[in-house]
Every structure is written in structure tokens, then in C-alpha cells.
Design a protein around this motif. Structure first.
Motif, PDB file in Angstrom:
ATOM      1  N   ALA A  76      78.045  26.583  17.817  1.00  0.00           N
ATOM      2  CA  ALA A  76      79.161  27.507  18.011  1.00  0.00           C
ATOM      3  C   ALA A  76      78.948  28.441  19.203  1.00  0.00           C
ATOM      4  O   ALA A  76      79.814  29.260  19.496  1.00  0.00           O
ATOM      5  CB  ALA A  76      79.383  28.325  16.748  1.00  0.00           C
ATOM      6  N   GLY A  77      77.811  28.320  19.872  1.00  0.00           N
ATOM      7  CA  GLY A  77      77.541  29.212  20.995  1.00  0.00           C
ATOM      8  C   GLY A  77      77.491  30.652  20.513  1.00  0.00           C
ATOM      9  O   GLY A  77      76.989  30.953  19.426  1.00  0.00           O
ATOM     10  N   ALA A  78      78.029  31.554  21.306  1.00  0.00           N
ATOM     11  CA  ALA A  78      77.980  32.986  20.991  1.00  0.00           C
ATOM     12  C   ALA A  78      78.646  33.318  19.662  1.00  0.00           C
ATOM     13  O   ALA A  78      78.279  34.308  19.017  1.00  0.00           O
ATOM     14  CB  ALA A  78      78.612  33.793  22.123  1.00  0.00           C
ATOM     15  N   TRP A  79      79.598  32.511  19.207  1.00  0.00           N
ATOM     16  CA  TRP A  79      80.236  32.769  17.915  1.00  0.00           C
ATOM     17  C   TRP A  79      79.226  32.770  16.770  1.00  0.00           C
ATOM     18  O   TRP A  79      79.466  33.377  15.725  1.00  0.00           O
ATOM     19  CB  TRP A  79      81.327  31.747  17.636  1.00  0.00           C
ATOM     20  CG  TRP A  79      82.558  31.906  18.470  1.00  0.00           C
ATOM     21  CD1 TRP A  79      83.069  33.074  18.971  1.00  0.00           C
ATOM     22  CD2 TRP A  79      83.433  30.877  18.886  1.00  0.00           C
ATOM     23  NE1 TRP A  79      84.221  32.822  19.672  1.00  0.00           N
ATOM     24  CE2 TRP A  79      84.466  31.471  19.642  1.00  0.00           C
ATOM     25  CE3 TRP A  79      83.454  29.494  18.703  1.00  0.00           C
ATOM     26  CZ2 TRP A  79      85.506  30.745  20.208  1.00  0.00           C
ATOM     27  CZ3 TRP A  79      84.491  28.770  19.263  1.00  0.00           C
ATOM     28  CH2 TRP A  79      85.506  29.385  20.006  1.00  0.00           C
ATOM     29  N   THR A  80      78.120  32.072  16.955  1.00  0.00           N
ATOM     30  CA  THR A  80      77.073  32.002  15.939  1.00  0.00           C
ATOM     31  C   THR A  80      76.666  33.376  15.455  1.00  0.00           C
ATOM     32  O   THR A  80      76.333  33.558  14.291  1.00  0.00           O
ATOM     33  CB  THR A  80      75.823  31.306  16.532  1.00  0.00           C
ATOM     34  OG1 THR A  80      76.187  30.003  16.962  1.00  0.00           O
ATOM     35  CG2 THR A  80      74.682  31.243  15.540  1.00  0.00           C
ATOM     36  N   ILE A 105      67.269  30.103  20.478  1.00  0.00           N
ATOM     37  CA  ILE A 105      67.938  31.394  20.344  1.00  0.00           C
ATOM     38  C   ILE A 105      66.980  32.490  19.882  1.00  0.00           C
ATOM     39  O   ILE A 105      67.233  33.670  20.120  1.00  0.00           O
ATOM     40  CB  ILE A 105      69.169  31.318  19.405  1.00  0.00           C
ATOM     41  CG1 ILE A 105      68.775  30.893  17.992  1.00  0.00           C
ATOM     42  CG2 ILE A 105      70.223  30.387  19.994  1.00  0.00           C
ATOM     43  CD1 ILE A 105      69.901  30.963  16.976  1.00  0.00           C
ATOM     44  N   HIS A 106      65.875  32.114  19.264  1.00  0.00           N
ATOM     45  CA  HIS A 106      64.912  33.103  18.772  1.00  0.00           C
ATOM     46  C   HIS A 106      63.978  33.607  19.874  1.00  0.00           C
ATOM     47  O   HIS A 106      63.266  34.585  19.671  1.00  0.00           O
ATOM     48  CB  HIS A 106      64.126  32.518  17.605  1.00  0.00           C
ATOM     49  CG  HIS A 106      65.025  32.039  16.516  1.00  0.00           C
ATOM     50  ND1 HIS A 106      65.732  32.895  15.702  1.00  0.00           N
ATOM     51  CD2 HIS A 106      65.382  30.780  16.151  1.00  0.00           C
ATOM     52  CE1 HIS A 106      66.468  32.188  14.867  1.00  0.00           C
ATOM     53  NE2 HIS A 106      66.280  30.917  15.114  1.00  0.00           N
ATOM     54  N   ALA A 107      64.009  32.947  21.025  1.00  0.00           N
ATOM     55  CA  ALA A 107      63.192  33.364  22.170  1.00  0.00           C
ATOM     56  C   ALA A 107      64.051  34.032  23.241  1.00  0.00           C
ATOM     57  O   ALA A 107      63.575  34.281  24.343  1.00  0.00           O
ATOM     58  CB  ALA A 107      62.468  32.151  22.757  1.00  0.00           C
ATOM     59  N   ARG A 108      65.284  34.308  22.914  1.00  0.00           N
ATOM     60  CA  ARG A 108      66.216  34.908  23.875  1.00  0.00           C
ATOM     61  C   ARG A 108      66.542  36.344  23.496  1.00  0.00           C
ATOM     62  O   ARG A 108      65.813  36.972  22.736  1.00  0.00           O
ATOM     63  CB  ARG A 108      67.475  34.034  23.958  1.00  0.00           C
ATOM     64  CG  ARG A 108      67.154  32.634  24.518  1.00  0.00           C
ATOM     65  CD  ARG A 108      68.366  31.810  24.734  1.00  0.00           C
ATOM     66  NE  ARG A 108      69.243  32.431  25.727  1.00  0.00           N
ATOM     67  CZ  ARG A 108      70.479  32.024  25.970  1.00  0.00           C
ATOM     68  NH1 ARG A 108      70.977  30.997  25.297  1.00  0.00           N
ATOM     69  NH2 ARG A 108      71.224  32.611  26.876  1.00  0.00           N
ATOM     70  N   GLU A 109      67.653  36.847  23.996  1.00  0.00           N
ATOM     71  CA  GLU A 109      68.036  38.225  23.728  1.00  0.00           C
ATOM     72  C   GLU A 109      68.119  38.475  22.221  1.00  0.00           C
ATOM     73  O   GLU A 109      68.493  37.593  21.467  1.00  0.00           O
ATOM     74  CB  GLU A 109      69.410  38.529  24.348  1.00  0.00           C
ATOM     75  CG  GLU A 109      69.502  38.266  25.829  1.00  0.00           C
ATOM     76  CD  GLU A 109      70.014  36.878  26.188  1.00  0.00           C
ATOM     77  OE1 GLU A 109      70.566  36.719  27.283  1.00  0.00           O
ATOM     78  OE2 GLU A 109      69.854  35.929  25.380  1.00  0.00           O
ATOM     79  N   LYS A 110      67.790  39.692  21.824  1.00  0.00           N
ATOM     80  CA  LYS A 110      67.712  40.036  20.403  1.00  0.00           C
ATOM     81  C   LYS A 110      68.998  39.724  19.644  1.00  0.00           C
ATOM     82  O   LYS A 110      68.955  39.251  18.510  1.00  0.00           O
ATOM     83  CB  LYS A 110      67.332  41.506  20.242  1.00  0.00           C
ATOM     84  CG  LYS A 110      67.019  41.879  18.813  1.00  0.00           C
ATOM     85  CD  LYS A 110      66.376  43.247  18.722  1.00  0.00           C
ATOM     86  CE  LYS A 110      66.041  43.610  17.319  1.00  0.00           C
ATOM     87  NZ  LYS A 110      64.883  42.936  16.766  1.00  0.00           N
ATOM     88  N   ARG A 112      70.898  37.358  19.875  1.00  0.00           N
ATOM     89  CA  ARG A 112      71.017  35.920  19.590  1.00  0.00           C
ATOM     90  C   ARG A 112      70.133  35.467  18.438  1.00  0.00           C
ATOM     91  O   ARG A 112      70.239  34.330  17.985  1.00  0.00           O
ATOM     92  CB  ARG A 112      70.673  35.106  20.832  1.00  0.00           C
ATOM     93  CG  ARG A 112      71.638  35.311  21.975  1.00  0.00           C
ATOM     94  CD  ARG A 112      71.335  34.349  23.114  1.00  0.00           C
ATOM     95  NE  ARG A 112      71.994  34.728  24.331  1.00  0.00           N
ATOM     96  CZ  ARG A 112      73.243  34.420  24.672  1.00  0.00           C
ATOM     97  NH1 ARG A 112      73.975  33.698  23.847  1.00  0.00           N
ATOM     98  NH2 ARG A 112      73.747  34.817  25.815  1.00  0.00           N
ATOM     99  N   HIS A 113      69.264  36.323  17.942  1.00  0.00           N
ATOM    100  CA  HIS A 113      68.322  35.924  16.898  1.00  0.00           C
ATOM    101  C   HIS A 113      68.986  35.749  15.538  1.00  0.00           C
ATOM    102  O   HIS A 113      68.447  35.059  14.677  1.00  0.00           O
ATOM    103  CB  HIS A 113      67.189  36.944  16.774  1.00  0.00           C
ATOM    104  CG  HIS A 113      66.373  37.085  18.011  1.00  0.00           C
ATOM    105  ND1 HIS A 113      65.286  37.918  18.079  1.00  0.00           N
ATOM    106  CD2 HIS A 113      66.465  36.511  19.242  1.00  0.00           C
ATOM    107  CE1 HIS A 113      64.746  37.863  19.286  1.00  0.00           C
ATOM    108  NE2 HIS A 113      65.454  37.006  20.011  1.00  0.00           N
ATOM    109  N   GLY A 123      70.496  23.629   7.569  1.00  0.00           N
ATOM    110  CA  GLY A 123      69.356  23.973   8.404  1.00  0.00           C
ATOM    111  C   GLY A 123      69.799  24.230   9.831  1.00  0.00           C
ATOM    112  O   GLY A 123      70.974  24.065  10.164  1.00  0.00           O
ATOM    113  N   GLN A 124      68.834  24.643  10.644  1.00  0.00           N
ATOM    114  CA  GLN A 124      69.106  24.993  12.039  1.00  0.00           C
ATOM    115  C   GLN A 124      68.081  24.292  12.937  1.00  0.00           C
ATOM    116  O   GLN A 124      66.890  24.275  12.622  1.00  0.00           O
ATOM    117  CB  GLN A 124      68.977  26.508  12.219  1.00  0.00           C
ATOM    118  CG  GLN A 124      69.244  26.993  13.621  1.00  0.00           C
ATOM    119  CD  GLN A 124      68.889  28.459  13.774  1.00  0.00           C
ATOM    120  OE1 GLN A 124      67.723  28.793  13.925  1.00  0.00           O
ATOM    121  NE2 GLN A 124      69.899  29.314  13.712  1.00  0.00           N
ATOM    122  N   ILE A 125      68.573  23.726  14.030  1.00  0.00           N
ATOM    123  CA  ILE A 125      67.724  23.080  15.033  1.00  0.00           C
ATOM    124  C   ILE A 125      68.031  23.746  16.362  1.00  0.00           C
ATOM    125  O   ILE A 125      69.194  23.816  16.765  1.00  0.00           O
ATOM    126  CB  ILE A 125      68.002  21.567  15.108  1.00  0.00           C
ATOM    127  CG1 ILE A 125      67.727  20.906  13.748  1.00  0.00           C
ATOM    128  CG2 ILE A 125      67.181  20.917  16.231  1.00  0.00           C
ATOM    129  CD1 ILE A 125      68.263  19.506  13.605  1.00  0.00           C
TER     130      ILE A 125
END
Length: 148
Positions: A76-80, A105-110, A112-113, A123-125
Motif C-alpha cells: 500500500a506504500g505510504a497508506w500502510t 520499512i523498519h530501517a527507514r524513517e520512523k 514508516r516503522h 504476515g509482512q515481507i
């Protein structure tokens, strides 16, 4: 034949042009071609949909409910990180939902976590580029088989 709905979110039509450090140079069309090809190999139909409009995404998810889709893979991109409307639409479904992201996403801007979808996703990949999609498709198929 089982049907997997691949949902692409906001700005994904710009893959190949946008931020190649995070997303590489692969285009959305190439991602869809790879998904369709792997789907054929694995005996499922992959139906892809991309939009930059949140309401259209919700409408497509509602349509999936009526079509008896067997699983959903969603990037979903940023909608996530904030779309409770899409989250609530996904929650209507009674099929496995696999959340994927090209970048980690966990290694990017806060901001996005956090994923508003994580509570309803199987699950999430994330972090594997094109392989996130292909792994997501395999996970969706495996999740369908678990339900049998």
C-alpha cells in the motif's frame, strides 16, 4: 484456479523513476509481469490493481470480496502507515492478506516503522525489492493451502 489479488498503492506507478536507491529501477509493469509469470508456474491467477486514490483502493477491495478472491498481497506504500479506511476495507475480507514492501520499512524513517495493516495481515515481507512481491505471492498460496 485460485485468484490472488495484488494491490499496489500510491505512487507505485512511478516505480522505475522514483527513488532508485530505495526501490531500484524495476517498473510496476515489470513487477506485474514477474508476478503473473510466477503465478502461472504455481497454478494461480494474479490480478493486479494500482491506484493513487484511496477510495478507489477501498472500492477494489470491496469488489474482491464479491469476487471471492482467494488471497490478497498488498503493498500500500505510504497508506500502510495511516490509512484506516483501507485497513477497515481489508478487514472485511476473510482470506489471507500478505503485506509486502520493496524497501525495509523498519530501517527507514520512523513514521514508516508502523503498519496499520499488521494486525489483520497474515504476515509482512519487506526489504527484498522484487523478491518481496514474489515471496508474498508464495506466502499467499501457502496460506490458502493452510485453510483447506
Amino acid at each position: 484456479m485460485k485468484k490472488i489479488l495484488m494491490l499496489h498503492g500510491v505512487n507505485h506507478n512511478m516505480f522505475g523513476k522514483r527513488d532508485p536507491i530505495q526501490y531500484g529501477t524495476i517498473t510496476l509493469e515489470e513487477i506485474d509481469e514477474n508476478m503473473t509469470e510466477l503465478g502461472k508456474e504455481l497454478g494461480v491467477e494474479v490480478i493486479s490493481f494500482q491506484t493513487n486514490h484511496e477510495g478507489d483502493m477501498c472500492e477494489r477491495i470491496h469488489q474482491a470480496f464479491m469476487e471471492n478472491i482467494d488471497a490478497v498481497v498488498i503493498n500500500a506504500g505510504a497508506w500502510t502507515h495511516y490509512s484506516y479506511g483501507i485497513r477497515d476495507a481489508l478487514a472485511i475480507l476473510t482470506v489471507p492478506i500478505i503485506e509486502i514492501h520493496m524497501s525495509n520499512i523498519h530501517a527507514r524513517e520512523k513514521f514508516r516503522h508502523h503498519s496499520v495493516f499488521s494486525e489483520i495481515a497474515k504476515g509482512q515481507i519487506c526489504g527484498f525489492g522484487l523478491d518481496s512481491y514474489l515471496l508474498g505471492l508464495r506466502a499467499a498460496i501457502g496460506s490458502i493451502e493452510e485453510i483447506k
